[in-house]
Design an enzyme around this catalytic site. Structure first.
Site, PDB file in Angstrom:
ATOM      1  N   ASP A 269    -104.087  57.983   2.933  1.00  0.00           N
ATOM      2  CA  ASP A 269    -104.183  57.213   1.683  1.00  0.00           C
ATOM      3  C   ASP A 269    -105.293  56.168   1.721  1.00  0.00           C
ATOM      4  OD1 ASP A 269    -100.601  57.160   0.972  1.00  0.00           O
ATOM      5  OD2 ASP A 269    -102.119  58.715   0.821  1.00  0.00           O
TER       6      ASP A 269
ATOM      7  N   ARG B 136     -99.026  70.860  -2.126  1.00  0.00           N
ATOM      8  CA  ARG B 136     -97.906  69.978  -1.800  1.00  0.00           C
ATOM      9  C   ARG B 136     -96.531  70.646  -1.963  1.00  0.00           C
ATOM     10  NH1 ARG B 136     -99.296  64.076  -3.937  1.00  0.00           N
ATOM     11  NH2 ARG B 136     -97.857  63.489  -2.276  1.00  0.00           N
TER      12      ARG B 136
ATOM     13  N   ARG C 141    -100.689  53.982 -11.491  1.00  0.00           N
ATOM     14  CA  ARG C 141     -99.494  54.525 -10.827  1.00  0.00           C
ATOM     15  C   ARG C 141     -99.154  53.729  -9.581  1.00  0.00           C
ATOM     16  NH1 ARG C 141     -99.312  60.850 -10.294  1.00  0.00           N
ATOM     17  NH2 ARG C 141     -97.483  60.066  -9.222  1.00  0.00           N
TER      18      ARG C 141
ATOM     19  N   LYS D  51     -95.199  50.623  -3.243  1.00  0.00           N
ATOM     20  CA  LYS D  51     -94.675  51.676  -4.138  1.00  0.00           C
ATOM     21  C   LYS D  51     -93.944  52.736  -3.320  1.00  0.00           C
ATOM     22  CE  LYS D  51     -97.718  55.034  -5.217  1.00  0.00           C
ATOM     23  NZ  LYS D  51     -97.345  56.443  -4.974  1.00  0.00           N
ATOM     24  N   ASN D  52     -94.547  53.142  -2.189  1.00  0.00           N
ATOM     25  CA  ASN D  52     -93.972  54.256  -1.423  1.00  0.00           C
ATOM     26  C   ASN D  52     -92.772  53.858  -0.565  1.00  0.00           C
ATOM     27  OD1 ASN D  52     -95.810  55.866  -2.647  1.00  0.00           O
ATOM     28  ND2 ASN D  52     -97.129  56.153  -0.866  1.00  0.00           N
TER      29      ASN D  52
ATOM     30  N   CYS E   3    -100.707  68.943  -7.165  1.00  0.00           N
ATOM     31  CA  CYS E   3    -101.423  67.848  -7.839  1.00  0.00           C
ATOM     32  C   CYS E   3    -102.876  67.947  -7.372  1.00  0.00           C
ATOM     33  CB  CYS E   3    -100.804  66.506  -7.483  1.00  0.00           C
ATOM     34  SG  CYS E   3    -101.196  65.985  -5.822  1.00  0.00           S
TER      35      CYS E   3
HETATM   36  C1  EPZ Z   1     -96.226  60.862   0.934  1.00  0.00           C
HETATM   37  O1  EPZ Z   1     -96.353  62.062   0.197  1.00  0.00           O
HETATM   38  C2  EPZ Z   1     -96.861  59.772   0.090  1.00  0.00           C
HETATM   39  N1  EPZ Z   1     -96.136  59.659  -1.180  1.00  0.00           N
HETATM   40  C3  EPZ Z   1     -98.331  60.115  -0.150  1.00  0.00           C
HETATM   41  O2  EPZ Z   1     -98.892  59.024  -0.854  1.00  0.00           O
HETATM   42  C4  EPZ Z   1     -99.034  60.235   1.195  1.00  0.00           C
HETATM   43  O3  EPZ Z   1    -100.367  60.619   0.967  1.00  0.00           O
HETATM   44  C5  EPZ Z   1     -98.328  61.293   2.050  1.00  0.00           C
HETATM   45  O4  EPZ Z   1     -96.923  60.952   2.184  1.00  0.00           O
HETATM   46  C6  EPZ Z   1     -98.921  61.395   3.448  1.00  0.00           C
HETATM   47  O5  EPZ Z   1     -98.841  60.142   4.080  1.00  0.00           O
HETATM   48  C7  EPZ Z   1     -94.967  58.987  -1.196  1.00  0.00           C
HETATM   49  O6  EPZ Z   1     -94.492  58.462  -0.189  1.00  0.00           O
HETATM   50  C8  EPZ Z   1     -94.284  58.872  -2.530  1.00  0.00           C
HETATM   51  P1  EPZ Z   1     -95.957  64.753   3.054  1.00  0.00           P
HETATM   52  P2  EPZ Z   1     -95.523  63.378   0.646  1.00  0.00           P
HETATM   53  O7  EPZ Z   1     -94.716  65.493   2.683  1.00  0.00           O
HETATM   54  O8  EPZ Z   1     -94.244  62.990   1.248  1.00  0.00           O
HETATM   55  C9  EPZ Z   1     -97.212  69.243   3.762  1.00  0.00           C
HETATM   56  C10 EPZ Z   1     -99.988  57.975  -2.583  1.00  0.00           C
HETATM   57  O9  EPZ Z   1    -101.198  57.855  -2.598  1.00  0.00           O
HETATM   58  N2  EPZ Z   1     -95.831  69.579   3.408  1.00  0.00           N
HETATM   59  O10 EPZ Z   1     -95.909  63.786   4.188  1.00  0.00           O
HETATM   60  O11 EPZ Z   1     -95.524  64.308  -0.519  1.00  0.00           O
HETATM   61  C11 EPZ Z   1     -97.989  68.674   2.570  1.00  0.00           C
HETATM   62  O12 EPZ Z   1     -98.532  69.718   1.787  1.00  0.00           O
HETATM   63  C12 EPZ Z   1     -99.367  59.282  -2.186  1.00  0.00           C
HETATM   64  O13 EPZ Z   1     -99.170  57.053  -2.811  1.00  0.00           O
HETATM   65  C13 EPZ Z   1     -95.419  70.908   3.493  1.00  0.00           C
HETATM   66  O14 EPZ Z   1     -96.199  71.807   3.838  1.00  0.00           O
HETATM   67  O15 EPZ Z   1     -96.474  63.956   1.765  1.00  0.00           O
HETATM   68  C14 EPZ Z   1     -99.062  67.858   3.251  1.00  0.00           C
HETATM   69  O16 EPZ Z   1    -100.118  68.718   3.626  1.00  0.00           O
HETATM   70  C15 EPZ Z   1    -100.371  60.388  -2.292  1.00  0.00           C
HETATM   71  N3  EPZ Z   1     -94.143  71.220   3.148  1.00  0.00           N
HETATM   72  C16 EPZ Z   1     -98.362  67.334   4.511  1.00  0.00           C
HETATM   73  O17 EPZ Z   1     -97.216  68.173   4.711  1.00  0.00           O
HETATM   74  C17 EPZ Z   1     -93.234  70.264   2.755  1.00  0.00           C
HETATM   75  O18 EPZ Z   1     -92.064  70.605   2.473  1.00  0.00           O
HETATM   76  C18 EPZ Z   1     -97.891  65.893   4.405  1.00  0.00           C
HETATM   77  O19 EPZ Z   1     -97.125  65.803   3.222  1.00  0.00           O
HETATM   78  C19 EPZ Z   1     -93.675  68.920   2.680  1.00  0.00           C
HETATM   79  C20 EPZ Z   1     -94.978  68.603   3.020  1.00  0.00           C
END
Ligand code: EPZ
Length: 420
Positions: A307, A121, A399, A22-23, A116
């Site tokens: 994850d 996030r 999802r 999915k990702n 969420c």
């Molecule tokens: C991706 O989310 C995945 N989703 C998530 O999978 C996964 O848990 C996550 O990466 C971490 O591996 C998809 O790929 C669609 P991040 P993403 O931006 O990109 C902080 C699932 O189960 N952050 O890497 O949203 C954030 O708060 C989902 O399929 C900022 O502070 O995660 C987090 O603490 C759940 N500012 C950390 O970075 C930003 O602008 C990592 O988030 C962006 C992120």
């Protein structure tokens, strides 16, 4: 609403095939916004998040076909660039349309995804990077209003934190920008790597794929010819089914997967005493009468994936001894703990560290899913528990897990989907 009724205590056997990731599919579907013509994508998982993103693109004017894990998209008919709140709020990965829409059309409005269950996030890193590329960004009534009238220009982007979708947004924006973009501290997840590989095959010059620093020479606004491609296997789905074998003390084989994408997870299974056969595109996990306790700290790829944290917490309840799991990426990714405790798990939380006392016989119960991976942890716990469990709010599961109950039933689990 639907729920899953699971009768615990059954050993599993046989094998299960893994679907497309999915990702990986989400950014690659968003990438079709940069395509000249139709884009054909194979091995797309038939899960809710994919349908949501396709619906969002069709709301913008694109057309698509999605059948039997094949997707064909034509974005040449996109006639506006406002991604509405009503769709974006249901799937935060809709933010992946921001970079491509801005790069192609020079303006777009994408609703802020909002937080969420697992955390606030924010998307500040996405926005800061786009500003570095010459975009003007405003937040207006819950929308990101982005403009780049003269197109985006390449530059040096340093991410303060590693962000998967942030990296993907900027990689896609850079693909159409003027000049070179260097991205430092870029995410290295296999899903990000596949996005880069598809771009490279479409004629975009990219150096450093898979490392934490990549350089992209943009096409100066020229749309891309994107050849048909196949989505990589879902590494988290694969890890989840291996956990199903582990928690029910069964021997099962997970097929159609890429073992090297879950090296950190395989290592933790081995530390817990599991014996695994690792093939080219499969992993067989074997019965393990004595599960050792484990220490896990989640981190970005290639570290232990956040994850898989909830699934290993469920497994750790069956270890002989005390395990410790530290969640380093999200501030609130322990929503599954209270539900596992309702099944008898002995887990204590101190900040982002969970201590799990093993050797507990879990008891079936009514439990509630709160987010995608937490819900898979509850299913795993229910497979091992004594008696029947009902896992509610399984729209979270739908999802990201394709044909979950069918795949579990094919392994010998007693699972059925009922409505409340
Ligand atoms: C991706 O989310 C995945 N989703 C998530 O999978 C996964 O848990 C996550 O990466 C971490 O591996 C998809 O790929 C669609 P991040 P993403 O931006 O990109 C902080 C699932 O189960 N952050 O890497 O949203 C954030 O708060 C989902 O399929 C900022 O502070 O995660 C987090 O603490 C759940 N500012 C950390 O970075 C930003 O602008 C990592 O988030 C962006 C992120």
């Amino acid at each position: 609403m639907n729920f899953l009724r699971i009768e615990g205590g059954h050993k599993l056997k046989g094998s299960v095939e893994i679907s497309g990731a999915k990702n990986a599919a989400l950014p690659l579907i968003a990438l079709s916004i940069l395509a000249k013509g139709e884009v054909s994508i194979f091995n797309v998982p038939n899960v809710k998040d994919i349908k949501t993103l396709l619906k969002l693109l069709s709301n913008l004017g694109a057309s698509y076909r999605f059948e039997d894990s094949f997707v064909k998209i034509d974005t040449s008919s996109i006639n506006h660039t406002k991604a509405n709140y009503d769709i974006v709020r249901t799937m935060r990965a809709s933010i992946l349309t921001l970079g491509p829409l801005l790069a192609r059309f020079g303006h777009c409005e994408v609703s802020l995804p909002g937080g969420c269950a697992i955390g606030q996030r924010p998307i500040d890193l996405h926005l800061k990077a786009l500003e570095r590329m010459g975009a003007s960004i405003e937040i207006k009534q819950g929308y990101v209003v982005a403009k780049a009238k003269k197109g985006l220009k390449g530059g040096v982007i340093i991410f303060d934190k590693i962000t998967v979708t942030g990296s993907e947004n900027i990689i896609m924006a850079a693909a159409l920008a003027k000049g070179k973009t260097k991205i430092i501290n870029v995410a290295k997840e296999p899903e990000v790597v596949q996005l880069c590989e598809v771009l490279k095959k479409s004629g975009i010059e990219i150096e450093g794929i898979g490392s934490d620093e990549i350089e992209i020479r943009g096409s100066e606004g020229e749309l891309l010819d994107i050849e048909p491609f196949k989505i990589i296997a879902d590494r988290i789905e694969a890890g989840t089914y291996l956990c199903a074998g582990a928690i029910t003390n069964s021997k099962i084989t997970v097929k159609n997967m890429i073992p090297s994408h879950i090296n950190a997870v395989i290592l933790k299974f081995q530390e817990m005493g599991f014996d695994l056969d690792i093939g080219e595109d499969f992993v067989t996990i074997k019965e393990n009468p004595k599960i050792e306790p484990v220490r896990i700290a989640t981190s970005e790829y290639p570290g232990f994936p956040t994850d898989m944290q909830a699934q290993f917490m469920a497994l750790a309840t069956q270890a002989e001894g005390v395990s410790v799991i530290e969640e380093r990426l999200f501030e609130n990714r322990f929503m599954h703990v209270s539900e596992l405790q309702r099944m008898g798990a002995k887990i204590t939380l101190k900040g982002n560290i969970a201590t799990i006392e093993g050797g507990v016989k879990l008891m079936g119960a009514d439990v509630m899913a709160t987010d995608l991976r937490a819900s898979s942890a509850l299913v795993l716990a229910a497979l091992s528990a004594v008696g029947v469990s009902n896992v509610h709010r399984i729209y979270h599961l739908d999802r990201g897990y394709e044909n979950l109950e069918k795949k579990l039933t094919s392994l010998g689990a007693v699972v059925e989907r009922l409505s409340e």
